[in-house]
Each structure stands twice: as C-alpha cells, then as structure tokens.
Design an enzyme around this catalytic site. Structure first.
Site: not given
Length: 504
Positions: A222, A225-226, A245, A282
């Site tokens: 997500s 999270g990134g 990603e 994705c």
C-alpha cells in the site's frame, strides 16, 4: 516475543503457529551474514549465479504439490491460480539466469586512452556492479511471484546481491516453507552462507530497513506502507534506494466503435478482469469509460449481469476485507455514484466480499472513484463524445496500466487517448485486459507515483537494474579489472570506443 500465526481466510481462524517474530538481534545477525556473503556471491560470477537461479527453480518445482497446498490454505486463491503462479515464479528465476548468460545488463563500456577534441583521455572502463544486501517485502496478493522467491529476489540474486525477505503476515507458513526450500537449494548450488534470509513481524521489517548493511529495499504494498518505510529510510544516516509498487487505478477506455462491434463481450470480459483473484490484482481495472447511448448500454448491461451472477470471493486477510467493505461503501455513497449491480453476499464465513459495480458520469467524475479500492469493485463512467472523454482522462492519477478497447482498424481516437494517458501509465494495453502481466525482456510493470517510484520494477528483465550501481576503472592494470572489462574478453555485448561490439 509474539507468535507468528497462520490464518485460513476461508474461515478466519488461526490454523498453526509458524514460529516467533524475528527479534532485533536476529535481524542484525541476518544482515551481518548477508553483508559477509556479498563478496562471495559476486565472486560466483555470472555463470555461478545463473546456476544458482536454475537450482532454486528446480527445487521449487520438485516441491510443487506441497507449496501449492499450503499457499492455497493460507490465501484461498485456489490450486489452478497458484500452480500458474508457481510456474511463473520458476520461469522468472530461469529468465534471470538467461539474463546472466547474455550479459548485456552490466553495460560494459571501454574507452581506450587517446586524444579527443577536449584533450587527452585516460583509459576508462565502466560496468554495473552489485549494490549490496537487499531487503525485500513480500506482497499479500502473490505469495510466490512477488514474495520470498519472487521477482525482487530473483533479480537481486542475479545482480549478485544477498536478499533478506520480510515475510507477509497473510502467508507466513508459505513464506517459511518456500524459504526453507530455497535455502537448501542455495547450499546445494554453492551459494555462500547468508545469501538468503527471512524475517517475520512488523518490527523486524522496520529493523531490516533501518539496518546499515541493507543497501536497497524492494516493496510491493500500500501507499501508506510504502510511506512508512520511506520515513525509516529518510532517518538513516545513509538513505538507500527504495523501489515501491504502491497503488494503481488502471483506467480502461471503451471506444464507441468497440462498443458497437462487441459490447456484450466487452462487458463480460471487464467483469472477469476486475473480479479475477477477488479483485486483488495491482493491475485490476478500477474505472472503465464507456460511451453513452445504446451501444454503451449493452456493455454496461452485460457487466451488471455478470456481477449479479458472481460469487463472493474470499479476500486475503482481515485487514483487506475490512478496508474493502469501508472503501466500497464510501464509493457507493459518493455524490453522483449509483450502484448498478451487486454479487453474492458473504455467508458469514471468513473474509468474503460481495462484488460491486458502480456507475457515474465522466462529466462529473467524483474524486473518490479515481482512487484504488483493493477488491472486486469497479466503476463505469459514461461519456458523451471525444472531448468529454479526453477532459475526464485529465483527472486520472498515474497507474501501472492504461487500456484502450478499439474497434477493428480504429486508430484516430485510440491515438488521442494514448497520448492523453501515456504520461500517466507505464504500460499501454490495446484490445486486451491489464490483469495479465507477462514476464519478458520487453515487459515493464511501473508508472509515475503513486503506482511506483522508480523507473524499473520487479517484472521484466530490467528489474535487475535496480540492484546495480556503476563503477569506472581509470588507468587500471588488466590484472585488477573484472573479466568483462579486459581487452580480450568477448563473451558479452560491449561498447568499445563508442562502437557496440557483439560477442563472438
């Protein structure tokens, strides 16, 4: 120290305790081992690492039945999907072995000493070398192809970088089993101790990213999270590359001519694409632009019929299930959005979700429908004419893909749409659906932020480029050069004094 528990998403119940979360001390030990392994892994050379990758692929194939069974129990993705994913995983390991065999990825260049218009030039020789130990974060939705043995791991090992994987909490037992298989195969292939490592737990992931031995991070997940990992990297005394990603809407444009020629087929196919794997791809098409009028109505009616006949898929974990319920409800309640069709409702067991088809107008496109919603939901935006369509496309966020479904021989409108969407997408898809991502030399699986934040990502052979850095040797004696930069070496393509020379 907390237990690592494996949960069956079909029931929502814990099935087994896989082990304990990795401590900070253990993360430090694994990182130190990876750092120590790096010179010896590089010293295996391209041939040695190619042999390693092929051995890893063979070992996974040998344990196919065990791997698929445990992955299905932890993800509910089904044996057919998971067998295909394991085949893909083994293929990409072998493909990177071929990349090593071919050798052009090192970008070897030699400029001999001599006179130039700007004066004398020294002897200069350049190539790409391993960046060092790499941290890889497994993805929830691909327990094999984007996880412990996935594209990040394959490309990093090919580059000559030891890998430490942070196992995803959705499939810890699968991650542990696959790691054990790979570690044993690595020993068999002569990989140095520390080439592969595995950690469990959120704190272990944070410790891994912060560790000074780690020189790059690969992440699929997500945006939140990134961003959390980027914040850890930014606090390091020596920030390292982060390859993420993160999020993708993947808009689809159906032209009027396509709708007229095959509207019902397009409708059914679009639903098959956005519900594939429970909508947890994705590359799921989250927004489809469909023309107004009877031909467009046929597309939408076929979509609605397909959604009403769709069962309730099991999502990967409780967090994804809860987020899907919340975000899809918000989408359905957004201004100007109506519910066209809903699939089967969950029966109360596990992490099921009802497929959902929504509709809105391209003229009054709500901001909410331009954001990714992970799960089996998609929005249809109806448009009147080319000008209205192109104006709406200006509001699209960047995505991994953008798709155009054309009529036979149609080029004018597809070209205009392509020109509008190319700055916002990493892959332009024509007369197909974006949920298939082939592994190949020509593939690219990225796009401008927030889809990814790098030029090269984990699919396709250029994935190896992320884990390499350039070094130039100036005036070096032949004895101190890598083999690929010596004068007599002819095994790979090289650029010599500006001229590309092929191997012979």
């Amino acid at each position: 120290m907390a237990a690592v528990v494996s949960i069956d998403p079909r029931t929502g119940q814990a099935v087994e305790e896989v082990g304990q979360e990795t401590t900070t001390a253990e993360v430090d030990r694994l990182c130190a081992a990876a750092l120590a392994a790096a010179p010896d892994l590089e010293a295996l050379g391209r041939a040695g690492r190619a042999r390693l990758l092929r051995t890893l692929a063979d070992a996974l194939e040998d344990r196919r039945e065990d791997v698929v069974a445990i992955a299905d129990r932890e993800t509910a993705l089904g044996p057919v999907r998971l067998n295909g994913e394991l085949t893909r995983t083994c293929y990409q390991l072998r493909l990177f072995a071929e990349v090593l065999d071919e050798g052009s990825y090192v970008e070897a260049a030699i400029d001999h000493a001599g006179d130039t218009p700007m004066g004398p030039r020294p002897d200069l020789r350049r190539m790409l070398v391993p960046i060092g130990p790499v941290a890889v974060f497994g993805a929830s939705n691909f327990p094999l192809a984007f996880s412990v043995p996935g594209g990040d791991t394959a490309s990093a090992l090919a580059a000559g970088c030891p890998v430490i994987v942070k196992a995803h909490g959705s499939h810890p037992a699968t991650s542990q089993l696959v790691f054990d298989i790979l570690a044993a195969a690595g020993d068999k292939a002569g990989a140095p101790a520390g080439t592969l490592g595995l950690v469990h737990g959120v704190q272990a992931g944070a410790d891994l990213v912060a560790h000074p031995a780690v020189r790059a991070v690969g992440f699929t997940g997500s945006v939140n999270g990134g961003r959390a990992l980027l914040q850890i990297i930014e606090r390091r005394p020596d920030p390292v590359p982060f390859f993420g990603e993160l999020s993708s809407l993947n808009p689809v444009v159906v032209t009027p001519q396509a709708a007229a020629e095959r509207g019902p087929a397009i409708g059914a196919e679009l639903v098959g694409s956005f519900t594939l794997g429970g909508g947890q791809f994705c590359t799921k098409p989250g927004l489809a632009f469909v023309p107004a009028g009877p031909d467009g109505d046929a597309v939408v009616e076929a979509m609605a019929e397909a959604v009403r006949g769709a069962g309730a898929p099991v999502l990967l974990n409780e967090g994804i299930s809860a987020a899907y319920g919340r975000i899809s409800d918000d989408l359905a309640g957004a201004p100007g959005v109506e519910v066209l069709a809903r699939g089967a409702e969950p029966d109360g067991a596990g992490f099921q979700a009802a497929p959902l088809l929504l509709a809105t107008s391209a003229v009054e496109l709500p901001q909410e429908v331009t954001e990714e919603c992970f799960g089996p939901v998609s929005v249809v935006a109806r448009y009147e004419g080319e000008a209205e369509l192109l104006t709406a496309l200006e509001a699209m966020p960047s995505s991994l893909t953008a798709t155009v479904l054309r009529g036979r021989g149609e080029t004018e409108l597809p070209l205009a749409v392509s020109q509008q969407l190319r700055p916002r997408a990493g892959r332009l898809v024509y007369d197909a659906y974006p949920t298939g991502v082939a592994v190949s030399w020509a593939q690219h699986h990225g796009g401008p932020w927030p889809s990814t934040n790098s030029q090269h990502t984990s699919v396709g052979t250029t994935a190896i480029r992320r884990f390499l850095r350039p070094v130039t040797w100036q005036g070096a004696p032949a004895e101190l050069l890598p083999p690929e930069l010596t004068d007599d070496y002819r095994g790979i393509p090289r650029r010599i004094d500006g001229v590309l020379e092929l191997p012979r």
